[in-house]
Scaffold this motif. Structure first.
Motif, short mmCIF file in Angstrom:
data_model
loop_
_atom_site.label_atom_id
_atom_site.label_comp_id
_atom_site.label_asym_id
_atom_site.label_seq_id
_atom_site.Cartn_x
_atom_site.Cartn_y
_atom_site.Cartn_z
N GLN A 184 3.61 8.00 -21.43
CA GLN A 184 3.18 6.80 -21.93
C GLN A 184 3.76 5.64 -21.18
O GLN A 184 3.13 4.47 -20.90
N SER A 185 4.89 5.74 -20.48
CA SER A 185 5.46 5.16 -19.58
C SER A 185 6.61 5.85 -19.17
O SER A 185 7.03 6.95 -19.62
N PRO A 186 7.28 5.48 -18.05
CA PRO A 186 8.55 6.24 -17.45
C PRO A 186 9.77 5.94 -18.12
O PRO A 186 10.75 5.89 -17.37
N GLN A 187 9.78 5.39 -19.51
CA GLN A 187 10.89 4.78 -19.72
C GLN A 187 12.21 5.22 -19.75
O GLN A 187 13.18 4.94 -19.36
N LEU A 188 12.17 6.87 -20.40
CA LEU A 188 13.55 7.59 -20.33
C LEU A 188 13.94 7.86 -18.86
O LEU A 188 15.08 7.71 -18.55
N PHE A 189 12.99 8.03 -17.91
CA PHE A 189 13.37 8.49 -16.44
C PHE A 189 13.90 7.16 -15.60
O PHE A 189 14.75 7.29 -15.09
N LYS A 190 13.37 5.89 -16.20
CA LYS A 190 13.83 4.77 -15.55
C LYS A 190 15.24 4.43 -16.06
O LYS A 190 16.21 3.99 -15.24
N GLN A 191 15.63 4.83 -17.36
CA GLN A 191 17.02 4.64 -17.82
C GLN A 191 17.95 5.68 -17.18
O GLN A 191 18.96 5.28 -16.71
N LEU A 192 17.26 6.79 -16.92
CA LEU A 192 18.26 7.71 -16.12
C LEU A 192 18.43 7.41 -14.71
O LEU A 192 19.65 7.73 -14.12
N LEU A 193 17.57 6.74 -14.31
CA LEU A 193 17.78 6.32 -12.64
C LEU A 193 18.85 5.44 -12.62
O LEU A 193 19.74 5.23 -11.84
N MET A 194 18.73 4.47 -13.89
CA MET A 194 20.12 3.51 -13.90
C MET A 194 21.36 4.27 -14.14
O MET A 194 22.35 3.91 -13.55
N VAL A 195 21.47 5.14 -14.73
CA VAL A 195 22.60 6.16 -15.00
C VAL A 195 22.94 6.77 -13.59
O VAL A 195 24.08 6.96 -13.32
N SER A 196 21.68 7.14 -12.72
CA SER A 196 22.10 7.47 -11.46
C SER A 196 22.86 6.82 -10.50
O SER A 196 23.06 7.28 -9.33
N GLY A 197 22.80 5.41 -10.74
CA GLY A 197 23.30 4.54 -9.68
C GLY A 197 22.40 3.85 -8.80
O GLY A 197 22.46 3.28 -7.89
N MET A 198 20.95 4.22 -8.91
CA MET A 198 19.79 3.48 -8.10
C MET A 198 19.68 2.04 -8.12
O MET A 198 19.68 1.30 -7.25
N GLU A 199 20.31 1.47 -9.35
CA GLU A 199 20.50 -0.06 -9.53
C GLU A 199 19.12 -0.98 -9.71
O GLU A 199 18.92 -1.80 -10.55
N LYS A 200 18.44 -0.59 -8.64
CA LYS A 200 16.94 -1.50 -8.86
C LYS A 200 16.04 -0.22 -8.42
O LYS A 200 15.97 0.01 -7.41
N TYR A 201 15.03 -0.18 -9.41
CA TYR A 201 14.00 0.90 -9.19
C TYR A 201 12.58 0.27 -9.33
O TYR A 201 12.70 -0.44 -10.26
N PHE A 202 11.56 0.65 -8.84
CA PHE A 202 10.13 0.37 -9.40
C PHE A 202 9.41 1.49 -8.84
O PHE A 202 9.58 2.40 -7.90
N GLN A 203 8.08 1.56 -9.51
CA GLN A 203 7.07 2.29 -8.96
C GLN A 203 5.92 1.59 -9.61
O GLN A 203 5.65 0.98 -10.68
N ILE A 204 4.66 1.98 -9.06
CA ILE A 204 3.37 1.54 -9.58
C ILE A 204 2.63 3.00 -9.77
O ILE A 204 2.57 3.65 -8.81
N VAL A 205 2.52 3.02 -11.06
CA VAL A 205 2.43 4.39 -11.53
C VAL A 205 1.39 4.56 -12.86
O VAL A 205 1.24 3.70 -13.53
N LYS A 206 0.67 5.66 -12.87
CA LYS A 206 -0.39 6.14 -13.98
C LYS A 206 0.44 6.29 -15.21
O LYS A 206 1.60 6.93 -15.27
N CYS A 207 0.10 5.71 -16.38
CA CYS A 207 0.57 6.15 -17.82
C CYS A 207 -0.66 6.46 -18.68
O CYS A 207 -1.85 6.23 -18.16
N PHE A 208 -0.40 6.99 -19.70
CA PHE A 208 -1.35 7.58 -20.59
C PHE A 208 -1.14 7.53 -21.97
O PHE A 208 -0.02 7.67 -22.48
N ARG A 209 -1.96 6.97 -22.47
CA ARG A 209 -1.90 6.84 -24.03
C ARG A 209 -3.16 6.84 -24.85
O ARG A 209 -4.19 6.63 -24.63
N ASP A 210 -2.94 7.91 -25.77
CA ASP A 210 -4.15 8.36 -26.52
C ASP A 210 -4.33 7.35 -27.77
O ASP A 210 -4.04 7.46 -28.81
N GLU A 211 -5.28 6.33 -27.66
CA GLU A 211 -5.18 5.24 -28.60
C GLU A 211 -6.61 4.86 -28.47
O GLU A 211 -7.50 4.97 -27.59
N ASP A 212 -6.94 4.01 -29.55
CA ASP A 212 -8.12 3.39 -29.59
C ASP A 212 -8.45 2.46 -28.31
O ASP A 212 -7.60 1.43 -28.06
#
Length: 593
Positions: free
Chosen positions: A199-227
């Motif tokens: 639905q978003s890269p939420q957990l992975f971008k937090q893990l990238l902060m743990v990994s020391g990337m400090e500044k991350y971005f991407q233009i990425v596909k997300c998916f939500r099964d909603e009306d």
């Protein structure tokens, strides 16, 4: 098929009077052919635009005879010389010149297309999506996708220059609670188990902060099964950012500069910084919405105290049961709304939970209203004073629970502005909404749920209220709003294991459940996690608003319909029994049923 012998030297829409006298070769599609006997005129189109080609017997009899066979959407290659056009067409950039053809090659023929290749074809959206590859030939659709590409490149270049590192995160991940429904993907090699599309890269971008990337971005596909709705798709593109060692001001500052860059480079519009801010509480109090359109007024006014002792039972009984009475003043436009118009507004209010809609018109003679008789002169005077009521105004009242009042009046102010044509499409009003509630109570599940997601940090001064009055805790969360649409949102994240565990407890997760769902993140938090936060923009929605489009499908190459189907590919479709068997899945719905 023959190979292309005449290769283009120029694109159709780029030729100007400065090119007169040049020999050029062009490739493209036949937009239109007009046969005038001794001359044949062809409008040739490629992505850059179109130009007029003239086939003259005296210049090339062979090319002229071939041109007699041309039909709409034939793919051709042509070579010729540029001349000044006799009858100038001021409606196209190439309208001052034309090319007299010396040679022609028909690269491919075309059957009659099921939709016209023109912007005002007035074809149903379903048919447009079924033949989307033809729909995308239209100049308006090509412009939209080119503009979208430009915005994405502006974003990518800006963030790269700001020191952000582009990192791709997985498409196949773990399903987690909260938010919308996940799209699930069965695993063949792990029977009975499923991946989830993010639905978003939420957990992975937090893990990238743990990994020391400090500044991350991407233009990425997300998916939500909603009306779905006009500004929402099941798969969408997100501009995702995260930063370490930052607070709210740092995140907002870099993203304000990003928006300024996008508006300037894409539209040549200078937006003023800093962008206006409203707290969530103030946005709801004034506009009845956490994504208010601030291009016009009609703000909510609380008149509960002024009417609490009136003779109008609808108001007094609502107040006695803990409700509120609020109004909006459609100031200066009272004469634009008839009784019938007000009744139609009442029906809209009811769709948002209101039991009814009371109203008063202010005239030079006083107040006209079916409920005016229930109020004293002093009470009516107080109402006019609170609402700044003047002759020519229309006051609309809703009495109910606070959220119903917000929803009903928030939507009524928008509806009134639309009917009065007050929404200036050339105006772009940006707004930060901050200090959202951390939690909201889910009466169906009888528990608190995260307003945004479980990793949003509470305001430092509110942490002690997590155990006593969690509903009062504010979040370090912020949304960016453009003309009444949320185009992005984010927060400062929880980076303390202890606070994250406390948050899970408030949300009703046991320690075992929290570790089962989010163990990989909690494990990572043990090993030195920096303070961090970020934001995600909806690229599709942002581009839609920048282009003044009313539907997000206008800026996506191959979108889904309102019921999440693709008329072009007929997706989703049934899987055959062999596929299901390989995945250890048995479907209870069949083609026949």
């Amino acid at each position: 098929m023959t190979s292309i012998l005449i290769k283009r030297t120029h694109e159709c829409g780029t030729l100007k009077v400065q090119n007169i006298g040049e020999q050029v070769s062009l490739n493209g599609w036949v937009q239109k052919r007009r046969d005038l006997g001794g001359l044949i005129f062809v409008d040739l189109r490629d992505r850059s635009g179109l130009v007029q080609i003239v086939f003259d017997k005296d210049i090339s009899l062979e090319a002229f005879e071939m041109a007699e066979e041309l039909g709409s959407e034939y793919v051709i290659a042509v070579r010729g010389k540029i001349y000044k056009r006799q009858s100038i067409n001021p409606n196209i950039p190439t309208g001052e010149i034309e090319i007299f053809a010396e040679s022609l090659q028909i690269l491919n023929t075309a059957e009659t297309t099921p939709i016209y290749i023109k912007d005002d074809d007035d074809v149903s959206e379903n048919l447009r999506l079924k033949y989307r590859y033809l729909d995308l030939r239209k100049s308006s659709m090509q412009y939209n996708l080119i503009f979208r590409s430009k915005v994405a490149n502006i974003v990518r270049n800006f963030l790269s220059q700001e020191g952000f590192i582009e990192v791709e995160t997985p498409m196949l991940t773990k399903t987690t609670p909260e938010g919308a429904r996940d799209y699930l993907v069965p695993s063949r090699v792990n029977p009975g188990k499923f991946f989830a599309l993010p639905q978003s890269p939420q957990l992975f971008k937090q893990l990238l902060m743990v990994s020391g990337m400090e500044k991350y971005f991407q233009i990425v596909k997300c998916f939500r099964d909603e009306d779905l709705r006009a500004d929402r798709q099941p798969e969408f593109t997100q501009i995702d950012c995260e930063m370490s060692f930052v607070d709210i001001e740092d995140v907002l500052a870099v993203n304000e500069r990003l928006l300024k860059k996008v508006f300037k480079d894409a539209l040549d519009i200078d937006i003023q910084l800093p962008i206006e801010r409203l707290s969530y509480e103030e946005a709801m109090e004034r506009y009845g919405s956490d994504k208010p359109d601030t291009r016009f007024g009609f703000e909510l006014v609380d008149v509960s105290q002024a009417v609490k002792d009136s003779g109008f039972k609808v108001f007094t009984e609502t107040l006695q049961h803990g409700g509120f009475v609020k109004t909006i003043n459609i100031n200066g436009y009272g004469d634009k709304f008839s009784r019938k118009d007000i009744t139609s507004l009442e029906e809209i209010a009811k769709t948002y939970g209101a039991k009814g809609l009371a109203w008063m018109k202010v005239t030079d003679e006083g107040i006209t209203s079916p409920i005016a008789k229930f109020f004293s002169e002093a009470e009516l005077k107080d109402i006019l004073q609170l609402t700044n009521g003047q002759a020519g105004d229309l006051l609309l009242f809703v009495a109910d629970k606070l959220q119903v009042v917000y929803d009903a009046l928030g939507h009524l102010r928008l509806e009134a502005a639309k009917r009065l044509d007050l929404l200036d499409r050339n105006e772009y009003k940006l707004l930060w909404v901050t200090e959202f509630p951390l939690l909201e109570y889910d009466e169906e599940d009888n528990r608190y749920v995260a307003k945004h997601h479980p990793f949003t940090a509470p305001m430092d001064e509110d942490i002690d209220m997590l155990e006593t009055t969690p509903e009062k805790v504010r979040a370090k969360a912020y949304d960016i709003v453009l003309n009444g649409h949320e185009i992005g949102g984010g927060s400062i994240r929880i980076f303390s294991s202890q606070l994250q565990q406390k948050m899970f407890e408030v949300l009703g997760f046991s320690q075992e459940e929290a570790w089962e769902k989010f163990g990989f993140l909690l494990e990572a938090f043990k090993y030195g996690t920096p303070p961090h936060g970020g934001i995600a923009f909806g690229l599709d929605r942002l581009v839609m608003l920048l282009l003044k489009e009313d539907n997000i499908r206008q800026v996506i190459a191959f979108p889904k319909t309102q019921n999440a189907t693709c008329p072009l590919t007929n997706a989703p479709s049934y899987a055959d029994e062999k596929q299901l068997k390989e995945l250890n899945i048995q479907s209870i719905t069949t083609k026949e049923s």
